[in-house]
Design a protein around this motif. Structure first.
Motif, PDB file in Angstrom:
ATOM      1  N   SER A  19       1.265  -1.681  -0.039  1.00 27.74           N
ATOM      2  CA  SER A  19      -0.384   0.226  -0.606  1.00 27.74           C
ATOM      3  C   SER A  19       0.511   1.554   0.451  1.00 27.74           C
ATOM      4  CB  SER A  19      -0.624   0.447   1.276  1.00 27.74           C
ATOM      5  OG  SER A  19      -1.833   0.680   1.900  1.00 27.74           O
ATOM      6  N   ARG A  20       0.968   1.843  -1.165  1.00 27.10           N
ATOM      7  CA  ARG A  20       1.786   3.680  -1.128  1.00 27.10           C
ATOM      8  C   ARG A  20       1.083   4.111  -0.641  1.00 27.10           C
ATOM      9  NH1 ARG A  20       5.460   3.929  -4.726  1.00 27.10           N
ATOM     10  NH2 ARG A  20       6.168   1.668  -3.943  1.00 27.10           N
ATOM     11  N   ILE A  21       1.415   4.944   0.419  1.00 24.20           N
ATOM     12  CA  ILE A  21       0.906   6.178   1.148  1.00 24.20           C
ATOM     13  C   ILE A  21       1.774   7.657   0.292  1.00 24.20           C
ATOM     14  CG2 ILE A  21       0.481   6.592   2.959  1.00 24.20           C
ATOM     15  CD1 ILE A  21       1.583   3.283   3.388  1.00 24.20           C
ATOM     16  N   LEU A  22       2.780   7.585   0.845  1.00 27.00           N
ATOM     17  CA  LEU A  22       4.026   8.524   0.481  1.00 27.00           C
ATOM     18  C   LEU A  22       4.608   7.831  -1.201  1.00 27.00           C
ATOM     19  CD1 LEU A  22       4.721  10.265   3.734  1.00 27.00           C
ATOM     20  CD2 LEU A  22       3.191  11.023   2.419  1.00 27.00           C
ATOM     21  N   PRO A  23       4.868   8.456  -1.810  1.00 27.29           N
ATOM     22  CA  PRO A  23       4.723  10.268  -2.102  1.00 27.29           C
ATOM     23  C   PRO A  23       3.406  10.532  -2.761  1.00 27.29           C
ATOM     24  CG  PRO A  23       5.552   9.847  -3.796  1.00 27.29           C
ATOM     25  CD  PRO A  23       6.264   9.094  -2.659  1.00 27.29           C
ATOM     26  N   HIS A  24       2.632  11.721  -1.751  1.00 21.41           N
ATOM     27  CA  HIS A  24       0.565  11.644  -2.753  1.00 21.41           C
ATOM     28  C   HIS A  24       0.777  13.082  -3.596  1.00 21.41           C
ATOM     29  CE1 HIS A  24      -3.285  12.631  -2.836  1.00 21.41           C
ATOM     30  NE2 HIS A  24      -3.755  11.345  -2.242  1.00 21.41           N
ATOM     31  N   VAL A  30       6.483  14.197   4.476  1.00 20.26           N
ATOM     32  CA  VAL A  30       6.375  14.367   6.205  1.00 20.26           C
ATOM     33  C   VAL A  30       7.128  14.748   6.751  1.00 20.26           C
ATOM     34  CG1 VAL A  30       4.598  14.117   7.715  1.00 20.26           C
ATOM     35  CG2 VAL A  30       3.305  13.419   6.254  1.00 20.26           C
ATOM     36  N   GLY A  31       7.480  16.236   7.215  1.00 22.84           N
ATOM     37  CA  GLY A  31       9.028  16.078   6.853  1.00 22.84           C
ATOM     38  C   GLY A  31       9.822  15.170   6.689  1.00 22.84           C
ATOM     39  N   PRO A  32      11.143  15.150   6.994  1.00 25.12           N
ATOM     40  CA  PRO A  32      11.666  14.178   5.534  1.00 25.12           C
ATOM     41  C   PRO A  32      11.335  12.803   4.772  1.00 25.12           C
ATOM     42  CG  PRO A  32      12.869  13.574   8.077  1.00 25.12           C
ATOM     43  CD  PRO A  32      11.407  14.300   7.950  1.00 25.12           C
ATOM     44  N   PHE A  33      10.285  12.247   5.741  1.00 29.73           N
ATOM     45  CA  PHE A  33       9.719  10.994   5.183  1.00 29.73           C
ATOM     46  C   PHE A  33       8.985  11.799   3.796  1.00 29.73           C
ATOM     47  CE2 PHE A  33       9.601  10.314   9.891  1.00 29.73           C
ATOM     48  CZ  PHE A  33      10.119   8.565   9.458  1.00 29.73           C
ATOM     49  N   VAL A  34       9.986  10.563   2.779  1.00 25.31           N
ATOM     50  CA  VAL A  34       9.366  10.850   1.214  1.00 25.31           C
ATOM     51  C   VAL A  34       8.828  10.266   0.753  1.00 25.31           C
ATOM     52  CG1 VAL A  34      11.599  10.466   0.087  1.00 25.31           C
ATOM     53  CG2 VAL A  34      10.612  12.142  -0.771  1.00 25.31           C
ATOM     54  N   SER A 110      10.352 -22.549   1.076  1.00 24.13           N
ATOM     55  CA  SER A 110       9.604 -23.748   1.405  1.00 24.13           C
ATOM     56  C   SER A 110       8.491 -24.188   2.913  1.00 24.13           C
ATOM     57  CB  SER A 110      11.074 -24.358   1.829  1.00 24.13           C
ATOM     58  OG  SER A 110      11.187 -24.186   2.729  1.00 24.13           O
ATOM     59  N   GLN A 111       8.580 -22.849   4.004  1.00 23.39           N
ATOM     60  CA  GLN A 111       7.588 -22.863   5.138  1.00 23.39           C
ATOM     61  C   GLN A 111       6.554 -22.524   4.593  1.00 23.39           C
ATOM     62  OE1 GLN A 111      10.694 -21.975   8.092  1.00 23.39           O
ATOM     63  NE2 GLN A 111      11.099 -23.772   7.987  1.00 23.39           N
ATOM     64  N   GLY A 112       7.009 -21.557   3.985  1.00 17.76           N
ATOM     65  CA  GLY A 112       5.590 -19.757   3.377  1.00 17.76           C
ATOM     66  C   GLY A 112       5.681 -19.555   5.219  1.00 17.76           C
ATOM     67  N   GLY A 113       4.693 -18.862   4.919  1.00 14.12           N
ATOM     68  CA  GLY A 113       4.216 -17.754   6.049  1.00 14.12           C
ATOM     69  C   GLY A 113       3.583 -16.755   5.664  1.00 14.12           C
ATOM     70  N   ALA A 114       3.633 -15.443   7.732  1.00 17.88           N
ATOM     71  CA  ALA A 114       2.920 -14.057   7.365  1.00 17.88           C
ATOM     72  C   ALA A 114       4.242 -13.009   6.432  1.00 17.88           C
ATOM     73  CB  ALA A 114       2.566 -14.188   7.872  1.00 17.88           C
ATOM     74  N   MET A 115       3.544 -11.765   5.892  1.00 15.07           N
ATOM     75  CA  MET A 115       4.256 -10.875   6.047  1.00 15.07           C
ATOM     76  C   MET A 115       3.472  -9.471   6.021  1.00 15.07           C
ATOM     77  SD  MET A 115       7.198  -9.549   5.386  1.00 15.07           S
ATOM     78  CE  MET A 115       8.016 -10.910   5.275  1.00 15.07           C
ATOM     79  N   HIS A 116       4.242  -8.572   7.229  1.00 21.65           N
ATOM     80  CA  HIS A 116       3.900  -7.438   7.127  1.00 21.65           C
ATOM     81  C   HIS A 116       4.541  -6.724   7.578  1.00 21.65           C
ATOM     82  CE1 HIS A 116       0.101  -5.020   8.963  1.00 21.65           C
ATOM     83  NE2 HIS A 116       0.080  -4.541   8.225  1.00 21.65           N
ATOM     84  N   GLY A 117       4.942  -5.158   6.947  1.00 24.80           N
ATOM     85  CA  GLY A 117       5.544  -4.796   7.449  1.00 24.80           C
ATOM     86  C   GLY A 117       5.338  -2.539   6.789  1.00 24.80           C
ATOM     87  N   MET A 118       6.397  -2.349   7.305  1.00 25.93           N
ATOM     88  CA  MET A 118       6.782  -1.353   6.807  1.00 25.93           C
ATOM     89  C   MET A 118       8.073  -0.480   6.546  1.00 25.93           C
ATOM     90  SD  MET A 118       3.290  -0.167   7.584  1.00 25.93           S
ATOM     91  CE  MET A 118       3.619   1.805   7.444  1.00 25.93           C
ATOM     92  N   GLN A 119       7.831   0.333   4.730  1.00 24.92           N
ATOM     93  CA  GLN A 119       9.042   0.738   4.443  1.00 24.92           C
ATOM     94  C   GLN A 119       8.841   2.143   4.604  1.00 24.92           C
ATOM     95  OE1 GLN A 119      11.507  -0.603   0.684  1.00 24.92           O
ATOM     96  NE2 GLN A 119      12.692  -1.082   2.199  1.00 24.92           N
ATOM     97  N   ALA A 120      10.284   3.128   5.026  1.00 23.54           N
ATOM     98  CA  ALA A 120       9.709   4.187   4.525  1.00 23.54           C
ATOM     99  C   ALA A 120      11.577   4.650   3.421  1.00 23.54           C
ATOM    100  CB  ALA A 120      10.085   4.848   6.462  1.00 23.54           C
ATOM    101  N   TRP A 121      11.337   5.875   3.255  1.00 24.16           N
ATOM    102  CA  TRP A 121      12.535   6.331   2.722  1.00 24.16           C
ATOM    103  C   TRP A 121      12.828   8.084   3.604  1.00 24.16           C
ATOM    104  CZ3 TRP A 121      12.347   6.239  -3.198  1.00 24.16           C
ATOM    105  CH2 TRP A 121      12.731   4.597  -3.517  1.00 24.16           C
TER     106      TRP A 121
END
Length: 293
Positions: A19-24, A30-34, A110-121
């Motif tokens: 889900s792309r939030i910034l840039p918009h 927002v501040g230095p978050f680009v 090989s095991q599979g599983g969940a993935m959920h996280g954030m990446q910021a620049w």
């Protein structure tokens, strides 16, 4: 209290949604978050490709990866190979240029599983856009935390509430993870006039929260007005990222490059296309070509 509401835009990155939030279009930073992406949430089947981002370049920024669930293996052109797991931080400063890949370990595939996280620049100040590249990993126990009455807070980067994270930031900022039980109330860092920050925002990664009498759900960012001092209430168990800092001025963004200079951007494109940027030491058999547009 609210300057703007941003709805995350879902994008498929080859079998994995972000889900792309910034840039918009109406709020570039927002501040230095680009740049801000929510990765998942997703559940990978055993044997699926999961996260498989081939080597690619960056300039002029720091990347910050933070996970709620799952694991990603980072490899870069400085020689670092580092898995990141929930609650940990991978902070990579590109500066004059770095190349890295982000993949799921074959055993985890090989095991599979969940993935959920954030990446910021995080954009670098103009005078530091060309600093030497570097990489820092912080374990789950290496960051300031607070827990009381159904609220868990971790300071992922920067400074807030008298605490300072170990991430080597280059400008004033804060990045906080809240886990809130239903009915819990919390407040973000204060505005600049009260010793806080000029720009602040809340991103709902999971659940539903209330701000200024209005409910907000997963995938929404609430950009606060300059003088706002809101109380945030969890209407159900919620995960919230609280972020902001001092603005650095406009930045150009093209593909994975961030810069205040158009000429520098063009040079980075030419360097990658000509193969002048070193690939990760342990992942140099393929790469993402320069896009045509």
């Amino acid at each position: 209290m609210i300057e703007r509401i941003i709805e995350g835009r879902r994008r498929d990155l080859g079998g994995f949604e972000v889900s792309r939030i910034l840039p918009h279009a109406q709020k570039r930073m927002v501040g230095p978050f680009v740049f801000l992406d929510q990765m998942g949430p997703a559940e990978f089947a055993p044997g699926s490709d999961a996260i498989n981002v081939r080597p690619h370049p960056h300039i002029g920024l720091s990347t910050l990866t933070y996970l709620f669930e799952g694991e990603i293996m980072h490899r870069d052109s400085l020689g670092y190979t580092q898995a990141i797991r929930p609650g940990e931080v991978n902070w990579m400063t590109a500066g004059s240029g770095i190349v890295h890949s982000e993949r799921t370990d074959p055993l985890k595939k090989s095991q599979g599983g969940a993935m959920h996280g954030m990446q910021a620049w995080v954009a670098l100040p103009v005078e530091k856009e060309e600093i030497a590249p570097s990489f820092t990993h912080l374990g789950e126990d290496a960051q300031p935390t607070y827990e009381n009455g159904g609220l868990f807070a971790r300071l992922v980067a920067g400074e807030a509430f008298g605490a300072k994270a170990g991430t080597p930031v280059e400008s004033p900022l804060f990045y906080i993870h809240w886990e809130m039980a239903e009915g819990v109330r919390a407040a973000p860092p204060p505005p600049k006039s009260k010793g806080g920050y000029t720009e602040r925002a809340l991103f709902v990664a999971k659940g539903v929260i209330e701000v200024d009498g209005r409910p907000f759900h997963e995938g929404q960012m609430i950009v606060l007005s300059a003088q706002a001092e809101p109380t945030v209430t969890a209407l159900q168990p919620s995960s919230v990222m609280v972020l902001g800092g001092e603005p650095l001025g406009e930045r150009l963004i093209w593909w994975n490059f961030v810069s205040s200079s158009k000429d520098r951007m063009e040079q980075a494109k030419a360097d990658w296309q000509a193969g002048r940027m070193k690939l990760p030491v342990d992942d140099d058999q393929e790469f993402i070509p320069l896009p045509e547009a």
